[in-house]
Design a protein around this motif. Structure first.
Motif, PDB file in Angstrom:
ATOM      1  N   SER A  51       1.329   9.086  -6.181  1.00 56.37           N
ATOM      2  CA  SER A  51       1.878  10.938  -5.591  1.00 56.37           C
ATOM      3  C   SER A  51       2.989  11.055  -6.821  1.00 56.37           C
ATOM      4  O   SER A  51       2.584  12.422  -7.067  1.00 56.37           O
ATOM      5  N   VAL A  52       4.099  10.435  -6.866  1.00 60.43           N
ATOM      6  CA  VAL A  52       4.692  10.637  -8.526  1.00 60.43           C
ATOM      7  C   VAL A  52       4.266  11.434  -9.231  1.00 60.43           C
ATOM      8  O   VAL A  52       4.276  12.074  -9.618  1.00 60.43           O
ATOM      9  N   LYS A  70      -1.231   9.733   7.107  1.00 59.48           N
ATOM     10  CA  LYS A  70      -1.725   8.525   8.282  1.00 59.48           C
ATOM     11  C   LYS A  70      -2.484   6.987   8.731  1.00 59.48           C
ATOM     12  O   LYS A  70      -2.870   6.322   8.966  1.00 59.48           O
ATOM     13  N   HIS A  71      -2.379   6.662   7.195  1.00 63.68           N
ATOM     14  CA  HIS A  71      -2.623   5.370   6.984  1.00 63.68           C
ATOM     15  C   HIS A  71      -4.084   5.435   6.786  1.00 63.68           C
ATOM     16  O   HIS A  71      -4.450   3.980   7.449  1.00 63.68           O
ATOM     17  N   VAL A  72      -4.582   5.644   6.695  1.00 62.05           N
ATOM     18  CA  VAL A  72      -6.420   6.324   6.681  1.00 62.05           C
ATOM     19  C   VAL A  72      -6.856   6.898   6.096  1.00 62.05           C
ATOM     20  O   VAL A  72      -5.926   8.591   5.386  1.00 62.05           O
ATOM     21  N   THR A 129      -0.995  11.940   0.372  1.00 64.18           N
ATOM     22  CA  THR A 129      -0.144  11.913   0.285  1.00 64.18           C
ATOM     23  C   THR A 129      -0.544  11.982   2.156  1.00 64.18           C
ATOM     24  O   THR A 129       0.161  11.779   3.057  1.00 64.18           O
ATOM     25  N   ALA A 130      -2.026  11.995   2.448  1.00 60.69           N
ATOM     26  CA  ALA A 130      -2.933  12.426   3.926  1.00 60.69           C
ATOM     27  C   ALA A 130      -2.261  11.072   4.042  1.00 60.69           C
ATOM     28  O   ALA A 130      -2.651  10.061   5.517  1.00 60.69           O
ATOM     29  N   TYR A 131      -2.600  10.107   3.110  1.00 54.20           N
ATOM     30  CA  TYR A 131      -3.441   8.617   3.825  1.00 54.20           C
ATOM     31  C   TYR A 131      -1.673   7.899   3.342  1.00 54.20           C
ATOM     32  O   TYR A 131      -1.394   7.612   4.832  1.00 54.20           O
ATOM     33  N   GLU A 179       0.751  -1.883  -0.086  1.00 54.63           N
ATOM     34  CA  GLU A 179      -0.042   0.383  -0.105  1.00 54.63           C
ATOM     35  C   GLU A 179       0.793   0.969   0.033  1.00 54.63           C
ATOM     36  O   GLU A 179       0.463   1.841  -1.016  1.00 54.63           O
ATOM     37  N   VAL A 180       1.888   1.516   0.758  1.00 53.82           N
ATOM     38  CA  VAL A 180       3.390   2.339   0.806  1.00 53.82           C
ATOM     39  C   VAL A 180       3.342   2.315  -0.649  1.00 53.82           C
ATOM     40  O   VAL A 180       3.847   3.556  -1.313  1.00 53.82           O
ATOM     41  N   ILE A 181       4.353   1.447  -0.695  1.00 52.82           N
ATOM     42  CA  ILE A 181       4.961   1.684  -2.354  1.00 52.82           C
ATOM     43  C   ILE A 181       3.283   1.776  -3.062  1.00 52.82           C
ATOM     44  O   ILE A 181       4.037   3.438  -4.384  1.00 52.82           O
ATOM     45  N   VAL A 182       2.817   1.806  -3.868  1.00 54.28           N
ATOM     46  CA  VAL A 182       1.529   1.844  -4.594  1.00 54.28           C
ATOM     47  C   VAL A 182       1.169   3.630  -3.933  1.00 54.28           C
ATOM     48  O   VAL A 182       0.674   4.370  -5.145  1.00 54.28           O
TER      49      VAL A 182
END
Length: 152
Positions: A33-34, A93-95, A88-90, A25-28
């Protein structure tokens, strides 16, 4: 050897699997974002080129119709910025922040209304946009009041 075995088969535990999913999820999110930054930069370039072309090529008295196209391009960039803010908010905070999603939707519907050609739409289309704005506005108020009660 025991540590390698644990690392390889640790993925099959619930905790290990969830850790892998969170990393994906973080990588995606970072890739999105990029790509969104790239979209925003291209859109700004497109807006600049459109502005320069239209300012010098538009005959007198026809700039009003061009102005709606310009507003549409500006709002496209604002929508893209809001989507980037959602991503970026996700990442922070991962939400998913529902309030940001609703605001982005309101901007998108507002953009649609601003660039709307009233000669080409039916009454039902306008009613639909009105209902969408009403529903999004009520949703925004509910989320906003819910968030303000949580912070107090």
């Amino acid at each position: 050897m025991k540590k390698l075995f644990k690392n390889i088969f640790g993925v099959f535990t619930d905790e290990g699997f969830m850790h892998v999913i969170e990393n994906v999820e973080v990588i995606v999110s970072k890739v999105l974002s990029v790509l969104m930054v790239l979209v925003i930069l291209v859109a700004i370039g497109d807006l600049g080129a459109f502005l320069i072309k239209e300012l010098f090529d538009t005959p007198y008295g026809k700039f009003n119709t061009t102005l709606f196209k310009i507003f549409g391009l500006f709002l496209n960039i604002l929508i893209a910025l809001e989507i980037l803010e959602n991503i970026t908010a996700y990442l922070r905070k991962h939400v998913f922040q529902v309030e940001l999603v609703i605001v982005t939707s309101l901007i998108a519907v507002a953009r649609k209304i601003i660039i709307l050609d009233l000669e080409k739409v039916t009454g039902i289309d306008i009613i639909g946009l009105g209902i969408a704005i009403l529903a999004l506005s009520i949703s925004y108020l509910i989320i906003r009041s819910s968030n303000s009660h949580k912070s107090h």
